[in-house]
Design a protein around this motif. Structure first.
Motif, PDB file in Angstrom:
ATOM      1  N   ASP A  65       4.757  15.217  -1.693  1.00  0.00           N
ATOM      2  CA  ASP A  65       4.274  13.863  -1.414  1.00  0.00           C
ATOM      3  C   ASP A  65       5.425  13.127  -0.747  1.00  0.00           C
ATOM      4  O   ASP A  65       6.508  13.006  -1.327  1.00  0.00           O
ATOM      5  N   LYS A  66       5.217  12.650   0.487  1.00  0.00           N
ATOM      6  CA  LYS A  66       6.303  12.016   1.224  1.00  0.00           C
ATOM      7  C   LYS A  66       5.826  10.756   1.928  1.00  0.00           C
ATOM      8  O   LYS A  66       4.645  10.602   2.245  1.00  0.00           O
ATOM      9  N   MET A  67       6.824   9.883   2.177  1.00  0.00           N
ATOM     10  CA  MET A  67       6.564   8.701   2.992  1.00  0.00           C
ATOM     11  C   MET A  67       6.616   9.100   4.462  1.00  0.00           C
ATOM     12  O   MET A  67       7.336  10.021   4.858  1.00  0.00           O
ATOM     13  N   MET A  68       5.870   8.389   5.263  1.00  0.00           N
ATOM     14  CA  MET A  68       5.871   8.677   6.693  1.00  0.00           C
ATOM     15  C   MET A  68       7.194   8.250   7.313  1.00  0.00           C
ATOM     16  O   MET A  68       7.804   7.252   6.907  1.00  0.00           O
TER      17      MET A  68
ATOM     18  N   GLY B 184       0.793  -1.220   0.000  1.00  0.00           N
ATOM     19  CA  GLY B 184       0.000   0.000   0.000  1.00  0.00           C
ATOM     20  C   GLY B 184       0.824   1.268   0.000  1.00  0.00           C
ATOM     21  O   GLY B 184       0.297   2.348  -0.259  1.00  0.00           O
ATOM     22  N   GLU B 185       2.109   1.165   0.284  1.00  0.00           N
ATOM     23  CA  GLU B 185       2.957   2.348   0.294  1.00  0.00           C
ATOM     24  C   GLU B 185       3.481   2.641  -1.103  1.00  0.00           C
ATOM     25  O   GLU B 185       3.522   1.778  -1.979  1.00  0.00           O
ATOM     26  N   LYS B 186       3.933   3.879  -1.266  1.00  0.00           N
ATOM     27  CA  LYS B 186       4.454   4.316  -2.559  1.00  0.00           C
ATOM     28  C   LYS B 186       5.928   4.670  -2.426  1.00  0.00           C
ATOM     29  O   LYS B 186       6.365   5.189  -1.397  1.00  0.00           O
ATOM     30  N   THR B 187       6.682   4.384  -3.467  1.00  0.00           N
ATOM     31  CA  THR B 187       8.070   4.843  -3.548  1.00  0.00           C
ATOM     32  C   THR B 187       8.332   5.329  -4.962  1.00  0.00           C
ATOM     33  O   THR B 187       7.653   4.924  -5.916  1.00  0.00           O
TER      34      THR B 187
ATOM     35  N   LEU C 219       4.453   3.760  12.520  1.00  0.00           N
ATOM     36  CA  LEU C 219       3.475   3.721  11.443  1.00  0.00           C
ATOM     37  C   LEU C 219       4.164   3.983  10.107  1.00  0.00           C
ATOM     38  O   LEU C 219       5.156   4.701  10.036  1.00  0.00           O
ATOM     39  N   SER C 220       3.628   3.397   9.064  1.00  0.00           N
ATOM     40  CA  SER C 220       4.148   3.640   7.718  1.00  0.00           C
ATOM     41  C   SER C 220       3.004   4.088   6.835  1.00  0.00           C
ATOM     42  O   SER C 220       1.830   3.884   7.145  1.00  0.00           O
ATOM     43  N   GLY C 221       3.362   4.698   5.719  1.00  0.00           N
ATOM     44  CA  GLY C 221       2.335   5.164   4.795  1.00  0.00           C
ATOM     45  C   GLY C 221       2.803   6.372   4.013  1.00  0.00           C
ATOM     46  O   GLY C 221       3.981   6.739   4.034  1.00  0.00           O
ATOM     47  N   ASN C 222       1.855   7.003   3.322  1.00  0.00           N
ATOM     48  CA  ASN C 222       2.140   8.160   2.481  1.00  0.00           C
ATOM     49  C   ASN C 222       1.314   9.349   2.941  1.00  0.00           C
ATOM     50  O   ASN C 222       0.190   9.202   3.424  1.00  0.00           O
ATOM     51  N   PHE C 223       1.899  10.536   2.739  1.00  0.00           N
ATOM     52  CA  PHE C 223       1.170  11.772   3.017  1.00  0.00           C
ATOM     53  C   PHE C 223       1.461  12.756   1.896  1.00  0.00           C
ATOM     54  O   PHE C 223       2.611  12.926   1.479  1.00  0.00           O
TER      55      PHE C 223
END
Length: 640
Positions: A533-536, A345-348, A502-506
């Motif tokens: 747009d950044k990763m947590m 679910g995360e983005k890179t 926690l992990s994820g995108n913002f």
């Protein structure tokens, strides 16, 4: 009375000899090796020499005597620009020229045996009276013939050991013979050498090479950029460039190198000679000198290549060699994911970066517009912005690919390759991104969105203030909560679960516009913007605390979330022409909330939202605030 046909030269006093050519200040003395090359019929000639000079020497002793006297006579001739010394035939001693002498027995007319006389008779055919004169007859007298030859020494290929002059003299006395040959027939010797040099500039005397490179460096990017011509001119010690339309100065280019390919003058401006081992021979032309071309034939690493160049001149040891230096820029291709391990679910973002590389390590951004082939494998249910085919690099030589990991993705592999036009090798690079499914006892996702849009205008006696606000925030937060403990009280049991980090995108797009206009109509406009747009950040101390009360079918969800800061800027303009940009603090959002809801003991689902209305104050803090929407879907792992 004895009459002779040979002319005996008077011996000039050394003080009366005038040297016509003086030494060039830029040229050292010419070193001339002197030796007697041959005495023909040595023993017989030695006997004649003993007879005529009342000596009793062997042939070898006479050879030493003659060589010594030749050297003595030359050194007494007053040449300040020539150095004479004795050598043996075939010697490798350092010398510029050889002065060779050869001696032969000879005869000349001696005493008159029959004087000249007149004969008269009547021709029987014509009847005319004929008068004839008879030449006198002489007894032969022993004499000697000596040849001298002045020869240029040179190691050049093709052979350039030229004979400058050949002279001869005949005399009955060996010592007078040597004087005649040196003082008359070979005088002035330095002028003879000078005149020969003027007409025959090659080989150069004390040669020096001037090397010029067509380019600063070689590049691998295309065919022409991989080639470079090298121009070499040769100067002699007189400071003149050496060129002869019939026979130029030879320059030798190293033709066998590991990384470079050599080609003789591709423009056909120079005469080409035979190879000299691993060197190619190119003769200097009038305007360009000698020309050779080097071309990169393999490899992608940066380097300094060192071809060698040689030339030759007058003198056994005149061969000189210079090591050149050709800079070859390397070409580097990198596949660089922002994060190599991400959660489902995360983005890179994956960066494809190609640039040239100086040998000193400096990156050169020269690959704009180049197309790199990219192939991505391993995607099952994730999404990627570019999966296969050519991708075009921007002005920085970079292209970006966005990847969102799917639930079933495990590892994706990104391969990039580039083949320069006409090059036999392909540049390649690759990287992997590993998808991690971090599981706790309760797993799921919390989705966050905030949208606020409004504009307002406030007027007063002295000014009008216009404001406009547009805020869009989105986040996807992965939750893997682990069981902590169970608390039992009078109300029943409570099971505690905690998720951290926690992990994820913002992502955020925030714009705040303020325009202040005074009563004169002058205005100042301030625009604050944040976009990104950044990763947590796993070290942000964000956490989720979940309490489940199974008997009541109730849950309490508590969140403290610190989203990564998004960089921004403030631009100020005015009606008076002012325009400048100010630094702005990052848009670092903190969101906290607590929610109580119902659960079926296997899932925790919920929703909260409140629309924004009117001009509300927007700060980088959120939670259950106007404009925000929260959705969560968490599932409890069944115990086996």
């Amino acid at each position: 009375m004895i009459k002779k046909t040979i002319c005996i030269l008077a011996v000039f006093g050394i003080s009366n000899i005038q040297i016509l050519f003086s030494q060039d200040s830029g040229c050292p003395k010419l070193r001339i090796g002197v030796y007697l090359n041959e005495i023909f019929a040595a023993d017989t000639t030695a006997g004649y020499l003993n007879t005529t000079h009342a000596k009793n020497l062997t042939a070898s002793e006479w050879a030493g005597e003659i060589e010594s006297y030749i050297l003595q006579t030359l050194n007494s001739a007053g040449y300040d620009n020539l150095e004479f010394f004795r050598v043996t035939p075939g010697s490798n001693e350092d010398m510029d020229m050889e002065f060779r002498f050869s001696l032969y027995p000879w005869t000349v007319d001696g005493e008159e045996r029959i004087p000249a006389y007149e004969v008269k008779y009547v021709d029987p055919v014509t009847g005319w009276e004929v008068k004839e004169y008879r030449a006198p007859v002489y007894d032969p007298q022993l004499a000697f013939l000596m040849y001298s030859s002045l020869v240029v020494c040179s190691p050049c290929v093709p052979l350039m050991t030229y004979i400058i002059s050949i002279e001869k003299a005949i005399e009955t006395n060996i010592y007078q013979l040597i004087k005649n040959l040196i003082y008359h027939y070979n005088s002035p010797l330095d002028l003879t050498i000078h005149n020969w040099e003027v007409k025959h500039p090659a080989p150069a005397r004390n040669p020096q090479m001037e090397i010029r490179y067509q380019k600063e460096h070689l590049s691998l990017l295309d065919e022409d950029a991989r080639k470079m011509e090298i121009y070499i001119k040769v100067k002699n010690c007189h400071g003149k460039y050496v060129y002869d339309k019939f026979h130029g100065q030879p320059v030798y280019f190293l033709k066998e190198m590991e990384r470079l390919e050599y080609k003789d003058d591709p423009g056909n401006r120079c005469q080409i000679g035979f190879d000299w081992g691993i060197f190619s021979t190119v003769f200097t032309s009038e305007h360009y000198g000698a020309i050779g071309q080097y071309k990169v034939k393999k490899g992608f690493e940066p380097s300094f290549e060192t071809p060698r160049f040689k030339t030759c001149g007058i003198g056994n040891n005149s061969l000189i060699e210079v090591e050149g230096e050709i800079k070859v820029l390397g070409l580097e291709l990198e596949v660089d994911p922002d994060r190599k391990i991400i959660n489902a679910g995360e983005k890179t973002t994956i960066q494809i970066d190609m640039h040239e590389l100086d040998p000193d390590g400096t990156e050169i951004l020269s690959c704009e517009g180049r197309e790199v082939d990219v192939q991505v494998s391993g995607i099952i249910d994730g999404t990627i912005s570019h999966e296969s085919g050519k991708i075009t690099l921007d002005e920085g030589g970079v292209a970006f690919i966005d990847y969102v990991a799917g639930e079933n993705d495990k590892r994706i592999r990104i391969k990039a390759s580039y083949t320069p036009s006409g090059y036999p090798e392909t540049l390649a690079s690759e990287a992997t991104v590993t998808v991690r499914k971090e599981e706790g006892d309760v797993n799921g996702t919390i989705m966050y969105e905030r949208q606020v849009h409004w504009e307002d205008e406030a007027k007063s006696t002295y000014s009008t203030i216009y404001k406009k606000v547009d805020v869009v925030e989105n986040a996807s937060i992965n939750v893997a909560a682990k069981y902590l403990r169970t608390i039992t009280d009078t109300q029943g049991k409570s099971e505690l679960f905690e998720a951290k980090p926690l992990s994820g995108n913002f992502s955020a797009s925030v714009t705040k516009v303020t325009v202040v206009t005074d009563h004169h109509g002058d205005w100042t406009k301030t625009v604050e913007t944040w976009r990104g747009d950044k990763m947590m950040d796993p070290e942000s101390f964000s956490n989720i605390l979940l309490t489940i009360e199974p008997q009541k079918k109730n849950y309490i969800l508590q969140a403290e979330i610190r989203f990564p800061g998004i960089e921004g800027k403030t631009e100020v303009t005015s009606s008076e022409g002012a325009r400048y940009t100010l630094a702005t603090e990052p848009w670092s959002v903190y969101a906290g909330f607590e929610y109580e809801g119902q659960t079926d003991d296997s899932s925790v689902n919920g929703h909260w939202s409140e629309p924004a209305s009117g001009p509300i104050l927007v700060l980088p803090s959120s939670g259950f605030v106007p404009g925000a929407t929260w959705n969560w879907n968490l599932n409890r792992i069944k115990k086996k």
